[in-house]
Every structure is written in structure tokens, then in C-alpha cells.
Scaffold this active site. Sequence first.
Site, PDB file in Angstrom:
ATOM      1  CE  LYS A   1      -3.429  -4.367   1.291  1.00  0.00           C
ATOM      2  NZ  LYS A   1      -4.192  -3.598   2.262  1.00  0.00           N
TER       3      LYS A   1
ATOM      4  CB  VAL B   1       2.375   2.532   4.873  1.00  0.00           C
ATOM      5  CG1 VAL B   1       3.752   3.153   4.802  1.00  0.00           C
ATOM      6  CG2 VAL B   1       1.596   2.801   3.588  1.00  0.00           C
ATOM      7  CB  THR B   2       0.199   1.996   8.644  1.00  0.00           C
ATOM      8  OG1 THR B   2      -0.954   1.229   9.040  1.00  0.00           O
ATOM      9  CG2 THR B   2      -0.273   3.210   7.882  1.00  0.00           C
TER      10      THR B   2
ATOM     11  CB  CYS C   1      -2.142  -2.647   5.362  1.00  0.00           C
ATOM     12  SG  CYS C   1      -3.817  -1.975   5.247  1.00  0.00           S
TER      13      CYS C   1
ATOM     14  CD  GLN D   1       4.022 -14.852  22.529  1.00  0.00           C
ATOM     15  OE1 GLN D   1       3.638 -15.955  22.913  1.00  0.00           O
ATOM     16  NE2 GLN D   1       3.219 -13.912  22.083  1.00  0.00           N
TER      17      GLN D   1
ATOM     18  CE  LYS E   1      -8.202  -1.032   7.241  1.00  0.00           C
ATOM     19  NZ  LYS E   1      -8.228   0.184   6.385  1.00  0.00           N
TER      20      LYS E   1
ATOM     21  CD  GLU F   1      -7.111  -0.206   3.010  1.00  0.00           C
ATOM     22  OE1 GLU F   1      -6.013  -0.011   3.548  1.00  0.00           O
ATOM     23  OE2 GLU F   1      -8.208  -0.113   3.600  1.00  0.00           O
TER      24      GLU F   1
ATOM     25  CG  ASP G   1      -1.931  -1.154   1.190  1.00  0.00           C
ATOM     26  OD1 ASP G   1      -1.904  -1.953   0.250  1.00  0.00           O
ATOM     27  OD2 ASP G   1      -2.712  -1.272   2.152  1.00  0.00           O
TER      28      ASP G   1
HETATM   29  C1  C5J Z   1      -3.052   0.563   5.565  1.00  0.00           C
HETATM   30  C2  C5J Z   1      -4.806   1.750   6.689  1.00  0.00           C
HETATM   31  N1  C5J Z   1      -2.520   0.387   4.365  1.00  0.00           N
HETATM   32  N2  C5J Z   1      -4.013   2.198   7.653  1.00  0.00           N
HETATM   33  N3  C5J Z   1      -4.308   1.075   5.625  1.00  0.00           N
HETATM   34  O1  C5J Z   1      -2.428   0.318   6.575  1.00  0.00           O
HETATM   35  O2  C5J Z   1      -5.995   1.938   6.735  1.00  0.00           O
END
Ligand code: C5J
Length: 234
Positions: free
Chosen positions: A143, A171-172, A176, A216, A146, A86, A38
Site C-alpha cells: 500500500k 502498527v501504528t 495505519c 460512541q 496509510k 507501506e 505494516d
Molecule cells: C504506519 C506510519 N504504518 N506511522 N505508518 O502507521 O507512517
Amino acid sequence: MTAATGRNLMKKKAGRKIDAEPYAFDFDPGACALLIIDMQRDFLEPGGFGEMLGNDVSQLRRAIAPNKKLLGKWRAKGLAVIHTREGHRPDLADLPESKRARGHGKKGIGDYGPMGRILVRGEAGHDIIPELYPRMGEPVIDKPGKGAFWATDLHAILQNRGIRQLIVTGVTTEVCVNTSVREANDRGYECLVPADCVGSYFPEFQEMGLKMIKAQGGIFGWVSNSAAILAALA
Ligand code: C5J
């Protein structure tokens, strides 16, 4: 088995290691794809959706230069690159009402913003930033959610190419990237996340998003940085 095959097998078994946390990542370049999540204008550019929500896009823009360097080297080696975006259909038929209504902002997904309709496919803001623009032959996964796997053909594309490892950037970090790493992990992929190639609008989420992945004993994957990956590619 010929000696050459034997040597190759030995080489493959010995593998290349990438310095990572919680422990070194056994890197198999031929079975590894760079998955860039993204890196879209709506999230990274001033005037996009991210900034309209009150976010500081400079927090994300820090990841552009390391991604560009890594992508350049990755392409030069002829390795697999996959991009995601996205977004939604122009008729918004794939946008759940629960997602559309979220945030109570003045503007939301599908409304007109400075870069066209927000997070709608085909609009300027939905596109990938010019610095990391996909090249011919690099699949772009559109997509609606997320995660990069949900309601997409990503898994099929990876399977067809014999991919079992992913370097996940973009990102982020906490949304995502994290969701995609978790989805990939459940499907059997080994995921390595270079910390300087992912970004969050919130420094605390950047830190925690990465900690969650490597906690972990590497519950979802490994965390490293672009320098370590470039060293392994050298
Ligand atoms: C992504 C969002 N790409 N933060 N989308 O992380 O909504």
C-alpha cells in the site's frame, strides 16, 4: 433443510462471542480475516526509518509476541491471514511530493538508510519482520498510503474470500491501523482490534487511538485483546 444444516445454522446464529468493548463481538471465524498492518523492519527494528525519526521502537516491539501467538493459532485453524506493507515503487512514481517532503528529516522516503532505500519495495527495511513473516498463500498487500484499502486490491481479495469481519493488528495504532479500520468500517467490515497486538511509538496515542475506535458505541469497531480471541478460537 436437513437437521445437520439446521444445527449448523443454529450454531452460526448463536455464534462465538469475543469479550470486547464496547460490547461482545459476534465472531464468525470462517468469514473473518486476520489483517496484520505494516509489521515492517523499517518501523520495528533498530536502525530503521522509525528509529531514524527519533522514535523508540521498543514501544512497537511489545506487539510482536502477542501477534506471533495469535498468528500461530490463526494459522493452525486454517483461517485467512493478510499482511500489509507501506511503501513505494523504486521509481517513487506513486509517492506524492506532499508525503515525501513531510517531516523535514535528514532522510526521507526513497533515501538510503541502514536497511536500504527507506520504504521502497524490495528493500530490506520494507520487508516484514522475520517473527511474523508471511507464509505461502497469505496475500501481502503493498500500500502506498496509510490505509490498507486505498490504491490496493484488498477489498476485492476480501470479497472473493467471503470475508466480512477483520481482526486488525499491527502498527501504528493511531496511523495505519486507525486509517485501515476506518476505511474497512466504511466498506461494511466489522473490525476488532486487540490492544496488545497493536503498537504506537507514543503511549498517549496508543490509548487514544484505541479509544477512538470503540467510542460512541463502537463507532469504527471493537477493542479487545489477544487472550479473548484465543479463548474464542479454543
Ligand atoms: C504506519 C506510519 N504504518 N506511522 N505508518 O502507521 O507512517
